[in-house]
Motif scaffolding. Structure first.
Motif, PDB file in Angstrom:
ATOM      1  N   LEU A  59       0.784  25.252  23.555  1.00 40.87           N
ATOM      2  CA  LEU A  59       1.150  24.353  24.654  1.00 40.87           C
ATOM      3  C   LEU A  59       2.643  24.047  24.667  1.00 40.87           C
ATOM      4  O   LEU A  59       3.146  23.421  25.594  1.00 40.87           O
ATOM      5  N   GLY A  60       3.350  24.498  23.622  1.00 42.21           N
ATOM      6  CA  GLY A  60       4.799  24.307  23.623  1.00 42.21           C
ATOM      7  C   GLY A  60       5.246  22.993  23.011  1.00 42.21           C
ATOM      8  O   GLY A  60       6.179  22.358  23.522  1.00 42.21           O
ATOM      9  N   ALA A  61       4.620  22.580  21.908  1.00 39.65           N
ATOM     10  CA  ALA A  61       5.058  21.353  21.232  1.00 39.65           C
ATOM     11  C   ALA A  61       6.387  21.589  20.526  1.00 39.65           C
ATOM     12  O   ALA A  61       6.795  22.728  20.292  1.00 39.65           O
ATOM     13  N   ALA A 105      -4.091  17.117  21.652  1.00 30.35           N
ATOM     14  CA  ALA A 105      -3.788  16.384  22.890  1.00 30.35           C
ATOM     15  C   ALA A 105      -3.676  14.893  22.606  1.00 30.35           C
ATOM     16  O   ALA A 105      -2.749  14.220  23.092  1.00 30.35           O
ATOM     17  N   ILE A 106      -4.602  14.357  21.805  1.00 31.60           N
ATOM     18  CA  ILE A 106      -4.570  12.912  21.531  1.00 31.60           C
ATOM     19  C   ILE A 106      -3.329  12.548  20.717  1.00 31.60           C
ATOM     20  O   ILE A 106      -2.704  11.508  20.935  1.00 31.60           O
ATOM     21  N   ALA A 108      -0.370  14.053  20.817  1.00 29.84           N
ATOM     22  CA  ALA A 108       0.773  14.032  21.735  1.00 29.84           C
ATOM     23  C   ALA A 108       0.722  12.785  22.613  1.00 29.84           C
ATOM     24  O   ALA A 108       1.748  12.137  22.871  1.00 29.84           O
ATOM     25  N   ALA A 109      -0.474  12.424  23.082  1.00 27.32           N
ATOM     26  CA  ALA A 109      -0.620  11.239  23.927  1.00 27.32           C
ATOM     27  C   ALA A 109      -0.179   9.993  23.165  1.00 27.32           C
ATOM     28  O   ALA A 109       0.563   9.150  23.695  1.00 27.32           O
ATOM     29  N   ASN A 112       3.615   9.737  22.632  1.00 25.70           N
ATOM     30  CA  ASN A 112       4.266   9.260  23.852  1.00 25.70           C
ATOM     31  C   ASN A 112       4.015   7.754  24.052  1.00 25.70           C
ATOM     32  O   ASN A 112       4.935   6.979  24.318  1.00 25.70           O
ATOM     33  N   ARG A 115       5.776   5.446  21.195  1.00 23.21           N
ATOM     34  CA  ARG A 115       7.216   5.427  20.947  1.00 23.21           C
ATOM     35  C   ARG A 115       7.880   4.247  21.642  1.00 23.21           C
ATOM     36  O   ARG A 115       9.011   3.894  21.295  1.00 23.21           O
TER      37      ARG A 115
ATOM     38  N   TRP B 117       4.471   4.233  31.336  1.00 25.57           N
ATOM     39  CA  TRP B 117       4.319   5.666  30.981  1.00 25.57           C
ATOM     40  C   TRP B 117       4.097   6.544  32.197  1.00 25.57           C
ATOM     41  O   TRP B 117       3.787   7.711  32.071  1.00 25.57           O
ATOM     42  N   TYR B 259      -5.151  24.108  30.244  1.00 24.90           N
ATOM     43  CA  TYR B 259      -5.144  22.708  29.801  1.00 24.90           C
ATOM     44  C   TYR B 259      -6.271  21.932  30.494  1.00 24.90           C
ATOM     45  O   TYR B 259      -6.981  21.138  29.868  1.00 24.90           O
ATOM     46  N   LEU B 296      -5.330  10.434  28.536  1.00 24.63           N
ATOM     47  CA  LEU B 296      -4.841  11.076  27.315  1.00 24.63           C
ATOM     48  C   LEU B 296      -4.105  12.378  27.640  1.00 24.63           C
ATOM     49  O   LEU B 296      -3.010  12.620  27.131  1.00 24.63           O
ATOM     50  N   PHE B 297      -4.686  13.207  28.504  1.00 23.00           N
ATOM     51  CA  PHE B 297      -4.057  14.501  28.778  1.00 23.00           C
ATOM     52  C   PHE B 297      -2.770  14.358  29.598  1.00 23.00           C
ATOM     53  O   PHE B 297      -1.851  15.165  29.431  1.00 23.00           O
ATOM     54  N   LEU B 298      -2.681  13.335  30.452  1.00 19.94           N
ATOM     55  CA  LEU B 298      -1.414  13.115  31.166  1.00 19.94           C
ATOM     56  C   LEU B 298      -0.361  12.508  30.243  1.00 19.94           C
ATOM     57  O   LEU B 298       0.813  12.877  30.305  1.00 19.94           O
ATOM     58  N   LEU B 299      -0.790  11.574  29.381  1.00 18.98           N
ATOM     59  CA  LEU B 299       0.153  11.000  28.412  1.00 18.98           C
ATOM     60  C   LEU B 299       0.723  12.083  27.506  1.00 18.98           C
ATOM     61  O   LEU B 299       1.891  12.037  27.118  1.00 18.98           O
ATOM     62  N   ALA B 300      -0.126  13.064  27.149  1.00 20.18           N
ATOM     63  CA  ALA B 300       0.297  14.117  26.222  1.00 20.18           C
ATOM     64  C   ALA B 300       1.231  15.114  26.889  1.00 20.18           C
ATOM     65  O   ALA B 300       2.100  15.699  26.231  1.00 20.18           O
ATOM     66  N   PRO B 302       4.021  15.346  28.713  1.00 23.33           N
ATOM     67  CA  PRO B 302       5.481  15.480  28.585  1.00 23.33           C
ATOM     68  C   PRO B 302       5.920  16.072  27.243  1.00 23.33           C
ATOM     69  O   PRO B 302       7.041  16.538  27.121  1.00 23.33           O
ATOM     70  N   LEU B 303       5.036  16.046  26.235  1.00 23.76           N
ATOM     71  CA  LEU B 303       5.424  16.585  24.932  1.00 23.76           C
ATOM     72  C   LEU B 303       5.174  18.086  24.826  1.00 23.76           C
ATOM     73  O   LEU B 303       5.535  18.692  23.816  1.00 23.76           O
ATOM     74  N   PHE B 304       4.543  18.665  25.833  1.00 24.81           N
ATOM     75  CA  PHE B 304       4.252  20.095  25.800  1.00 24.81           C
ATOM     76  C   PHE B 304       5.134  20.805  26.831  1.00 24.81           C
ATOM     77  O   PHE B 304       4.994  20.603  28.030  1.00 24.81           O
ATOM     78  N   ARG B 305       6.059  21.663  26.342  1.00 23.84           N
ATOM     79  CA  ARG B 305       7.043  22.281  27.240  1.00 23.84           C
ATOM     80  C   ARG B 305       6.426  23.234  28.261  1.00 23.84           C
ATOM     81  O   ARG B 305       7.017  23.513  29.301  1.00 23.84           O
ATOM     82  N   LEU B 307       3.868  22.676  30.121  1.00 25.63           N
ATOM     83  CA  LEU B 307       3.291  21.958  31.267  1.00 25.63           C
ATOM     84  C   LEU B 307       4.390  21.292  32.078  1.00 25.63           C
ATOM     85  O   LEU B 307       5.294  20.670  31.511  1.00 25.63           O
TER      86      LEU B 307
END
Lengths: 314, 314, 314
Positions: A59-61, A105-106, A108-109, A112, A115, B117, B259, B296-300, B302-305, B307
């Motif tokens: 997913l590109g973390a 996914a959780i 990364a959520a 975000n 932080r 967020w 995703y 959860l998946f929307l919060l996550a 921005p950390l995955f390049r 998406l």
């Protein structure tokens, strides 16, 4: 070749991060301890760490987070938990991989979400995913739970049970460490203690003191002897002591040690409370007490002038 | 006259927003589908949308949000839910209006809370309000629940039940759409699919694929055939696919489709888990799985390049 | 000497803050009302306030917050709650002190968490700590609960019970105030009303109107007469009316009064819902309905142009 070495390093760091250590040797010793107790759990830990790390990679973390094992440790724990609570089979393996991908996914959520207040996600993705995936089996006819799951029932008043002896304390002390990975084995606990020592002697001392404090508080309040011996009251205390009392998030001094002691005692009470609260669902508390207590105590710390943050990179 | 036309437009958009569409024709077709199945639910939807929208207007909510139906869709759903779970009567009608007014306050609260967020409130106000207002009837002697409410009990292990046939799949596919509004009727599901098509062909395809994926995952894990046929495993999958896989919040590409597929499978597991977790209270999971998974998946994301966010105003 | 006077002032303000008043005379009258009903609860309130305030002082909390009693009121409530739900003894006293110290950490955590949206922590630390510490007793053989704790069981449909008379209303009105501190005593309720009057006549009127509205809504929906008489449906309504309808957080005008009335009616429903939801655990709802409703309605208020914030320092 170099890529594979980096992958192995990532996986080992992922296993070490369960105890908040960014150290591949510690991870190797933790893994050895798990394999010593049960090869099934060892392979599950490797499968889970790999599945969640690969998902994050695809997913590109952030590569720095990947290499530090930040997307691996919840996958490791969720896979061990599903191997512990569900009967083996091909479908259970697929379920483990899906669950491990979910922890990514959780994670990364939560990174975000949290932080905003600069607090860490800890093992919250593991707790959330395990509770959901084990509860769901009540609706799925092809996935069956093992006898390790608590029996569903209404919480009842406790009575004093068993006599605490020196053997209870000695075994409880190391089982408290071992139970962080669901392992009820004193030798595995010794492996974990050595792994911590390799990474940081402060971590090793904090973990043992935490396990002892947890055990002592539970004993003082009249918890059942078999539960104390098994390390059930220890593992959340161990993790709380590691997070707050070994210089990771708070600078080590008299104030932060007293604060950690208060947190460890609270974690024991919260473990008892959550294990009673989840009884009608027949679910275990896992490391939810550690996550909640450390979140609260870290959130609170900036308002107390006596407590200082740990210097970055320590 | 113009003011009334604007009011009707607002109400229809409110109904369309349940499936994340800002389109009054889609709303009209959804409403037609509901009336086709049951006039009671149709009138409840209109009453609920009107009550929550009027409350928002009287408190001085943003006119742009009002016109887009943002303060209407949770009112529509909560009123249908109370018509479904509570016995009819004058007091139940007052209770519906109070509940719809409540969704307006909760919607505004979540808009404020979640803008930190930049994630949407979705149907969370409906879920929270319905659970609270139905649970409360256990203390109120003049409000009685219907037989549609699940029986309270401790969760038990599932066994395989019934045989999945082509008819199960065909009915389950459209019931999955219909259940978004609590309607167990295949023709209503077809109305909803047409309504989505009018608004966006991508939404229509995503909803049908979501319903099918939900059904297939539940089948693979051994869910009961009657539940699969009724669309119980479908409606959260439909909404999750609409939110993540039709270009609303994430730009459509291979990565976001993969995703979304992961999110839809997760939503099925979370539905099974929450419906088991709420069984001791005799409460349904409603669209809570959709809300949690999409948050959860929307919060996550921005950390995955890999998406990317959907372009604004698309 | 001066330092001791300041300490006493802090403790009295801490007790007054339970009803959102920063006034030591109000605190003295509240304390007198508690002692009038039961010396045990009076001493528990003093012990709890002192323990949580001293913990905050030792950790280096902001002196202004300490003096305003912000770190005292949750300690007072948690100690009364544990005196109410647990059998007396030396271990229970230690447990009270630990719980009161915990409320200090949770208070600081919530102050940090909630300042992102500028909403107050209210009695959330008390609710969280009490639920955890009472639930935990199910695992601790040396701590026993009293008969005041609800019996664990699955929620059941209510039937109409008893006849509401003028005596029900008169007693319910003042018991609603008294129950804020767990006191089921009409005279104690009168003490509290006088305490509020000393601090602000608006607070006194809001509290009585809130208690009456709570009682009337519960009566209209068919709640049991003994529960209405005891003030069970009143105390959350009283606190909600104080927070939203006496000029503390929202400026007093027609819009905010209507908004408060909606919030008070909602608080009654939420109390019924949470008391049913906690029944499988045998736990009381405490002031959780007040906390949730006021948080939601304050979070929502900036989005409604008709509502204005109260001028600071009023």
């Amino acid at each position: 070749m170099q890529r594979m070495a980096r992958g192995v390093d990532s996986v080992l760091r992922g296993i070490a991060q369960v105890m908040l250590q960014n150290n591949s040797y510690a991870g190797a010793l933790f893994l050895a301890g798990i394999f010593y107790n049960s090869a099934t759990f060892g392979w599950a830990a490797l499968l889970g760490t790999a599945a969640s790390t690969v998902t994050a990679h695809m997913l590109g973390a952030e590569p720095v987070d990947l290499r530090a094992g930040l997307f691996g440790f919840n996958g490791a724990l969720v896979a061990i938990a599903l191997a512990y609570f569900l009967q083996p089979g091909a479908l259970t393996c697929c379920y483990m991989v899906l669950a491990a991908a979910c922890t990514t996914a959780i994670m990364a959520a939560l990174l975000n979400l949290l932080r905003t207040w600069k607090i860490p996600a800890l093992t919250a993705p593991f707790v959330i995913t395990t509770l959901l995936f084990v509860l769901a089996c009540a609706r799925f006819g092809r996935l069956h739970s093992t006898a390790m799951l608590p029996t569903a029932g209404l919480p009842q008043a406790a009575s004093l049970e068993g006599v605490v002896s020196a053997a209870t304390i000695a075994q409880g002390l190391f089982n408290g460490l071992a139970q962080v990975f669901f392992q009820g084995n004193v030798v595995t606990g010794v492996f974990f203690a050595v792994g911590l020592l390799v990474s940081s002697w402060r971590a090793c001392v904090a973990a043992l003191l935490g396990s002892f404090t947890g055990l002592a508080v539970a004993w003082g309040m009249g918890a059942a002897e078999p539960a104390i011996r098994s390390g059930a009251f220890g593992f959340n205390a161990v993790l709380t002591a590691l997070a707050l009392g070994s210089g990771i998030f708070l600078a080590l001094d008299a104030a932060s040690l007293a604060y950690s002691a208060l947190a460890v005692a609270t974690a024991v009470v919260v473990f008892a409370a959550l294990s009673a609260a989840l009884q009608p669902l027949g679910m275990p508390a896992l490391t939810a007490p550690f996550v909640l207590v450390v979140w609260l105590f870290l959130l609170a710390s900036p308002l107390f002038r006596r407590l200082r943050s740990a210097p970055a990179g320590s």
